[in-house]
Scaffold this active site. Sequence first.
Site: not given
Length: 242
Positions: A143, A67, A138, A136
């Site tokens: 996400e 990313d 990811h 979370n």
Amino acid sequence: MNIHIFQNQQELNEAGAGIITSLVQMQPKAVLGLATGGTPVGIYEELVKAYEKGRVSFKAVTTFNLDEYVGLPADHPESYHTYMKQHLFDHIDLPASQAHIPNGYAADPDAECQRYDQELEAAKQIDLQILGLGHNGHIGFNEPDDSLISSTHPVELKPETREANARFFSSIDEVPTHALTMGVGTILKAKTILLIVRGADKAEIVHRALTGPITTEIPATLLQTHPHLVVLLDAEAGRLFE
């Protein structure tokens, strides 16, 4: 799924680097999927040491990063282009033309994602994909959502993701709101996935990711479907497995 829990960070770093080094020694033209953030820094340091000792060469390797932030030029201090140069690329013999990172400064993010997917397709398959894990759940910057996108795509970062990354910036206001990320489908196509998780604050989410029900609300749970997942945990992150 092979889960390994280490009592100290150095052992984890050496194990992670050893897996990568062994692959490149056996397959000099290996395709590596790389991650950023605090998690892989020690492993990259060990790879640099292995290169400096003449144990491994990256001259024929191809790399693809997961990313990049949207809106940061490649030379920005907190871009992932800069991160990779500082922690790995400037210290090994990997040709710059063989290192691929999404261009977060592209005028057309969607076109940039298509271009990146074309490069990934030309490489055929990633031999080893390194992953960290977000608080979370990811992976990459995929996400939690009702559904997940399989290919490279722009994504709006969740507040908790920006807060977690704010430690690398002067303030939360400087953390980009969007990123380009390799999709979950591409990640799962890798022959081997190396998931690295550190810290007590990740203990619950890594346990849920690897033992709980598979759901797009915790993207990392999809790793349970992968035929060759190797997990490296420090003692704090792995405490719920013991």
